[in-house]
Motif scaffolding. Structure first.
Motif, PDB file in Angstrom:
ATOM      1  N   TRP A 145       0.821  -1.218   0.000  1.00 28.29           N
ATOM      2  CA  TRP A 145       0.000   0.000   0.000  1.00 28.29           C
ATOM      3  C   TRP A 145       0.855   1.268   0.000  1.00 28.29           C
ATOM      4  N   GLY A 149       3.034   2.340  -3.220  1.00 29.05           N
ATOM      5  CA  GLY A 149       2.229   3.545  -3.522  1.00 29.05           C
ATOM      6  C   GLY A 149       3.133   4.761  -3.706  1.00 29.05           C
ATOM      7  N   SER A 178       1.418  -0.833 -10.014  1.00 25.70           N
ATOM      8  CA  SER A 178       0.021  -0.592  -9.717  1.00 25.70           C
ATOM      9  C   SER A 178      -0.617  -1.861  -9.110  1.00 25.70           C
ATOM     10  N   PHE A 179      -0.255  -3.007  -9.661  1.00 25.32           N
ATOM     11  CA  PHE A 179      -0.711  -4.283  -9.088  1.00 25.32           C
ATOM     12  C   PHE A 179      -0.147  -4.455  -7.664  1.00 25.32           C
ATOM     13  N   GLN A 181       0.592  -2.183  -5.479  1.00 33.88           N
ATOM     14  CA  GLN A 181      -0.098  -1.297  -4.537  1.00 33.88           C
ATOM     15  C   GLN A 181      -1.485  -1.868  -4.203  1.00 33.88           C
ATOM     16  N   ARG A 182      -2.178  -2.321  -5.231  1.00 35.99           N
ATOM     17  CA  ARG A 182      -3.538  -2.849  -5.015  1.00 35.99           C
ATOM     18  C   ARG A 182      -3.549  -4.108  -4.164  1.00 35.99           C
ATOM     19  N   GLN A 183      -2.585  -5.005  -4.418  1.00 30.53           N
ATOM     20  CA  GLN A 183      -2.592  -6.247  -3.641  1.00 30.53           C
ATOM     21  C   GLN A 183      -2.324  -5.935  -2.159  1.00 30.53           C
ATOM     22  N   PHE A 185      -3.060  -3.078  -0.525  1.00 28.97           N
ATOM     23  CA  PHE A 185      -4.250  -2.430   0.043  1.00 28.97           C
ATOM     24  C   PHE A 185      -5.327  -3.485   0.321  1.00 28.97           C
ATOM     25  N   GLU A 186      -5.497  -4.394  -0.630  1.00 25.63           N
ATOM     26  CA  GLU A 186      -6.536  -5.422  -0.493  1.00 25.63           C
ATOM     27  C   GLU A 186      -6.227  -6.363   0.674  1.00 25.63           C
ATOM     28  N   GLN A 255      -7.218   7.035   1.578  1.00 29.54           N
ATOM     29  CA  GLN A 255      -7.165   5.566   1.580  1.00 29.54           C
ATOM     30  C   GLN A 255      -7.167   5.028   3.013  1.00 29.54           C
TER      31      GLN A 255
END
Ligand SMILES: [Fe+2]
Ligand SMILES: [Fe+2]
Length: 333
Positions: A145, A149, A178-179, A181-183, A185-186, A255
């Motif tokens: 994240w 990020g 980008s992947f 960061q998303r993983q 955060f998720e 966020q």
């Protein structure tokens, strides 16, 4: 990111432009930069432009490779098969980023061996963020994240860098970041929404530890970043350290609300006039200490890299022997 340490000087000894021909080349180069043209590896470029890029790209490459270590540490301890697969893919991506960047740096006339030697001997820097320890599983989500990020904020403008091989490498890298960061955060969202109180506390603790070092990833404040102006002039750097840091903070605050975590800065408040979040002071002494080699994990990270290089010696020797045999067979044919 990983461009924060790039302002470090290594005793530049730029020769004055002397001949009329060189002056003409310099003028043509300046005009191309002003026109927003991309410079290719074979084009003429001022020596200091080459040196600055070489330092920045190789240090960026080192950061990608050293950046595999804090997370690699958790691959065997991931809580589920799904998380293990994701983390494995991410760490492999970082290896790929390092390779694209070493290849881009090599076009400037320095060999991979020279760059690796500079890293291992402590002459080259890498991002300070990778000198912090990863204590719990929540650190994996938090790195994705916040660290990835911050890397995205730093790296998106480099996709428009005036040196084309670097810009091309960054376009591909940014898609993968980008992947990442998303993983992250998720993974944190899953723990914050469905986790136990202990898991939620673990996430908050990780955010508390990573927040300030992440803000340092953007490098020193603009008024203490003497080489930034030249990098801006050359189109290597497009956005200032402080602007990027502010952009990151503004995004992270929103966020954090979605996640339900608190950012560890009591001075964080919305500034109506600036339309940005104000923040408390950053401990630049800590930053300098870590960059200088005295962070919590500097020695551990470097020795892990040196060991990996030494353990891989037989692979390099075998590859060279094979290439030699192929060349001999070709000659004989
Ligand atoms: Fe990366
Ligand atoms: Fe990444």
């Amino acid at each position: 990111m990983y461009t924060q340490a790039m302002d470090t000087k290594d005793g530049d000894d730029v020769k004055a432009v002397r001949s009329a021909e060189e002056m003409q080349l310099q003028q043509r180069f300046d005009a191309r930069i002003d026109a927003g043209d991309f410079i290719e590896a074979k084009d003429w470029m001022p020596e200091n432009y080459r040196k600055t890029l070489l330092r920045q790209i190789s240090q960026h490459a080192h950061s990608e490779i050293v950046g595999m270590l804090p997370e690699g540490n958790w691959i065997s301890r991931a809580p589920t098969l799904k998380r293990k697969t994701i983390l494995l893919a991410k760490v492999q991506d970082e290896a790929g980023h390092g390779l694209y960047l070493y290849a881009a740096a090599e076009t400037l006339g320095t060999s991979r061996d020279q760059m690796i030697d500079a890293l291992h001997s402590g002459r080259a820097k890498y991002s300070s963020i990778f000198n912090y320890p990863t204590l719990t599983w929540a650190d994996m989500g938090t790195i994705g994240w916040l660290v990835d990020g911050a890397a995205i904020m730093n790296q998106v403008p480099i996709c428009r860098c005036s040196f084309a091989p670097y810009a091309r490498a960054m376009i591909r890298i940014c898609r993968e970041e980008s992947f990442h960061q998303r993983q992250g955060f998720e993974a944190l969202l899953t723990m914050m929404r469905n986790g136990t109180d202990a898991q939620k506390a673990m996430v908050q603790d990780a955010v508390n530890r990573w927040w300030w070092p992440c803000l340092m990833m953007f490098g020193p404040p603009d008024d203490q970043s003497p080489n930034s102006a030249q990098s801006m002039r050359w189109g290597i750097k497009r956005v200032s350290n402080d602007e990027l840091r502010q952009k990151f903070i503004d995004a992270a605050v929103e966020q954090a609300k979605v996640l339900g975590v608190t950012l560890p800065d009591p001075e964080l408040r919305w500034n109506e006039e600036r339309e940005h979040w104000d923040h408390g002071p950053i401990d630049w002494d800590e930053f300098k200490r870590v960059i200088a080699g005295d962070g919590p994990c500097n020695r551990e990270r470097l020795s892990a890299r040196v060991k990996a290089w030494e353990d891989g010696a037989w692979v390099r020797e075998a590859a060279l022997a094979h290439a030699g045999k192929q060349a001999t067979a070709k000659e004989a044919a």
